[in-house]
Design a protein around this motif. Structure first.
Motif, short mmCIF file in Angstrom:
data_model
loop_
_atom_site.label_atom_id
_atom_site.label_comp_id
_atom_site.label_asym_id
_atom_site.label_seq_id
_atom_site.Cartn_x
_atom_site.Cartn_y
_atom_site.Cartn_z
N LYS A 371 0.84 -1.20 0.00
CA LYS A 371 0.00 0.00 0.00
C LYS A 371 0.87 1.25 0.00
O LYS A 371 0.61 2.22 -0.73
N LEU A 372 1.95 1.22 0.79
CA LEU A 372 2.86 2.35 0.85
C LEU A 372 3.52 2.58 -0.50
O LEU A 372 3.63 3.73 -0.97
N VAL A 373 3.96 1.51 -1.14
CA VAL A 373 4.61 1.63 -2.45
C VAL A 373 3.66 2.25 -3.47
O VAL A 373 4.05 3.14 -4.25
N SER A 374 2.41 1.83 -3.45
CA SER A 374 1.42 2.40 -4.36
C SER A 374 1.21 3.89 -4.11
O SER A 374 1.04 4.67 -5.05
N GLU A 375 1.26 4.28 -2.85
CA GLU A 375 1.04 5.68 -2.49
C GLU A 375 2.18 6.59 -2.93
O GLU A 375 2.00 7.80 -3.03
N ILE A 376 3.36 6.01 -3.19
CA ILE A 376 4.49 6.83 -3.65
C ILE A 376 4.69 6.68 -5.16
O ILE A 376 5.79 6.87 -5.67
N PHE A 377 3.60 6.29 -5.86
CA PHE A 377 3.53 6.33 -7.31
C PHE A 377 4.29 5.22 -8.01
O PHE A 377 4.54 5.28 -9.21
N LEU A 378 4.64 4.16 -7.26
CA LEU A 378 5.31 3.00 -7.83
C LEU A 378 4.38 1.81 -7.76
O LEU A 378 3.50 1.74 -6.90
N ARG A 379 4.57 0.84 -8.64
CA ARG A 379 3.74 -0.37 -8.63
C ARG A 379 4.47 -1.44 -7.83
O ARG A 379 5.59 -1.81 -8.17
N PRO A 380 3.82 -1.96 -6.75
CA PRO A 380 4.53 -2.87 -5.84
C PRO A 380 4.48 -4.33 -6.25
O PRO A 380 3.46 -4.82 -6.75
N PHE A 381 5.61 -5.02 -6.00
CA PHE A 381 5.68 -6.47 -6.19
C PHE A 381 6.60 -7.05 -5.13
O PHE A 381 7.52 -6.38 -4.66
N GLY A 382 6.36 -8.32 -4.79
CA GLY A 382 7.21 -9.01 -3.85
C GLY A 382 8.23 -9.90 -4.52
O GLY A 382 9.21 -10.32 -3.90
N ALA A 383 8.00 -10.20 -5.82
CA ALA A 383 8.90 -11.09 -6.56
C ALA A 383 9.19 -10.50 -7.92
O ALA A 383 8.29 -10.00 -8.60
N VAL A 384 10.42 -10.57 -8.36
CA VAL A 384 10.80 -9.98 -9.64
C VAL A 384 10.14 -10.69 -10.80
O VAL A 384 9.77 -10.07 -11.80
N GLN A 385 9.92 -11.99 -10.69
CA GLN A 385 9.27 -12.71 -11.79
C GLN A 385 7.84 -12.24 -11.98
O GLN A 385 7.38 -12.07 -13.12
N THR A 386 7.14 -12.01 -10.89
CA THR A 386 5.76 -11.51 -10.98
C THR A 386 5.73 -10.13 -11.63
O THR A 386 4.88 -9.84 -12.47
N ALA A 387 6.67 -9.30 -11.26
CA ALA A 387 6.75 -7.96 -11.85
C ALA A 387 7.05 -8.05 -13.34
O ALA A 387 6.47 -7.32 -14.16
N PHE A 388 7.98 -8.94 -13.70
CA PHE A 388 8.32 -9.09 -15.12
C PHE A 388 7.12 -9.60 -15.92
O PHE A 388 6.83 -9.10 -17.02
#
Length: 416
Positions: A371-388
């Motif tokens: 939630k914090l990451v989203s509030e600072i205008f970034l898209r949050p992920f816990g794993a790099v594969q999921t983000a990719f």
């Protein structure tokens, strides 16, 4: 292709289709001679633009050795013993030597951290202290109006020796050299004045000549002279592969030239997706430090592309003003506007992130609250594969990908 990207004290796996990879920016192959402590001793025997340290220092002089804090990968415990041997050859006494950790604007160390940085033997035999921005000596002002206010343990020393590792710095050009003094052991006001030049076009990674930040840094040492430097270049495993010693400018420049042969990476074109890791601990301790990898990655991503920034950030933001700017800004663009009118140290990092957001989406793979990451205008992920996988779906199966496993070190430059 399967890769492992540094994340905290471990790694995260990433698989990218071979046909989509434009480049994996690992260090160039260069001829390496001596390494580790042997290379440090060689550099001390062969100083650049200077006499040997054992010929400079004199018995009875008060000596300050400035070295990096815990947010830097500088291997002080390996570098200090050969340096202290040189001082012993000059007849310098242990009680006249102080090791000063250059905090800049970072937090103080715990005793355990100081011990880890220099090793138990040095910590127990030599005075080791953090720089103290509340106890500084005014030594002059640069032509650009930066006050040269230096922590007392360094300002009042008869001899000043500066240690550091050389890597790319997103607005000072390179780390190392006189940066140990400014911002290393300077006041917040001094650092803020110097860093305010970051908004100028010439203040960029890999830039020295005409760089207003670097020129201001090096003018500061005309007020607070440095007698000798010992800088190292590290490979991707944080091993010393080159050391330079001697004059604060000439030795530093030699180290920068070697760094370029190792980490300056030419690319044919920018990519739709750039996956960049700061390389793991200690470089990704907080978002303040992890941002450095992002700033190198911006040179590799297309307008409208996606940067996947990989860093643990287990200590959170890492700096109070940076956190305040990031968490209270109504929009990311507002930080770009604000820095032009109200430069603040810490806020400059927030503005640097915002400037990347002007042209690209940033996905942050971290341990921070989503939630914090989203509030600072970034898209949050816990794993790099999921983000990719998210970015790959967004840009399509023809998306071109650049991976930067050591993003804080490698600097992309489009050919031509």
């Amino acid at each position: 292709m399967r890769l492992e990207l540094g994340f905290g004290t471990g790694t995260q796996p990433l698989t990218v289709p071979d046909e989509n990879i434009l480049a994996v920016l690992k260090p160039n192959q260069v001829e390496i001679g001596l390494t580790g402590a042997d290379e440090v001793r060689r550099a001390l025997r062969e100083p650049i633009g200077s006499r040997r340290l054992s010929e400079i220092a004199k018995p009875g002089e008060k000596i300050a050795i400035v070295t990096s804090d815990i947010t830097r990968p500088m291997p002080s415990a390996l570098v200090l013993p050969p340096l202290l041997d040189e001082l012993a050859q000059a007849g310098c006494r242990r009680e006249d030597i102080t090791v000063v950790f250059a905090l800049g604007s970072h937090r103080p160390h715990t005793e355990a951290e100081m011990r880890r940085l220099v090793g138990d033997a040095i910590y127990e035999r030599y005075r080791c202290v953090d720089s103290d921005p509340a106890d500084c000596v005014h030594m002059g002002v640069t032509d650009r109006g930066t006050p040269v206010d230096v922590t007392r343990a360094v300002a009042e020393a008869d001899r000043r020796i500066c240690l550091g590792n050389i890597e790319y710095h997103y607005f000072a050009g390179y780390s190392g050299g006189a940066k140990a003094i400014m911002p290393g052991v300077s006041t917040r006001d001094a650092i803020q004045s110097n860093h305010s030049r970051m908004v100028e076009r010439e203040a960029a990674a890999g830039s020295l000549d005409g760089n207003p930040v670097r020129e201001d840094i090096e003018q500061a040492v005309s007020c607070c002279p440095v007698d000798f430097i010992l800088n190292v270049v590290l490979d991707e495993h944080k091993k010393v592969i080159r050391a330079v010693a001697g004059d604060v400018v000439r030795a530093h420049r030699a180290g920068c030239r070697f760094l370029d042969t190792l980490y300056l990476k030419e690319i044919d074109s920018r990519a739709d997706i750039v996956v960049v890791s700061q390389g793991g601990a200690p470089k990704d301790l907080n978002l303040y430090q992890t941002q450095k990898a992002l700033d190198n990655a911006k040179h590799a991503v297309k307008s409208g592309g996606t940067v996947i920034l990989v860093g643990s950030c287990r200590e959170g933001f890492g700096e109070k003003t940076f956190e305040q700017w990031m968490t209270t800004a109504p929009t990311s663009h507002s930080m770009v506007e604000r820095i032009a009118e109200d430069f603040q140290l810490g806020g400059h990092k927030a503005a640097a992130i915002a400037m990347v957001l002007e042209d690209a989406e940033i996905c942050l793979v971290s341990e921070l609250d989503e939630k914090l990451v989203s509030e600072i205008f970034l898209r949050p992920f816990g794993a790099v594969q999921t983000a990719f996988d998210y970015a790959f779906e967004k840009h399509g199966t023809d998306a071109k990908v650049i991976v930067m496993p050591y993003g804080g070190s490698t600097l992309p430059r489009v050919r031509g």
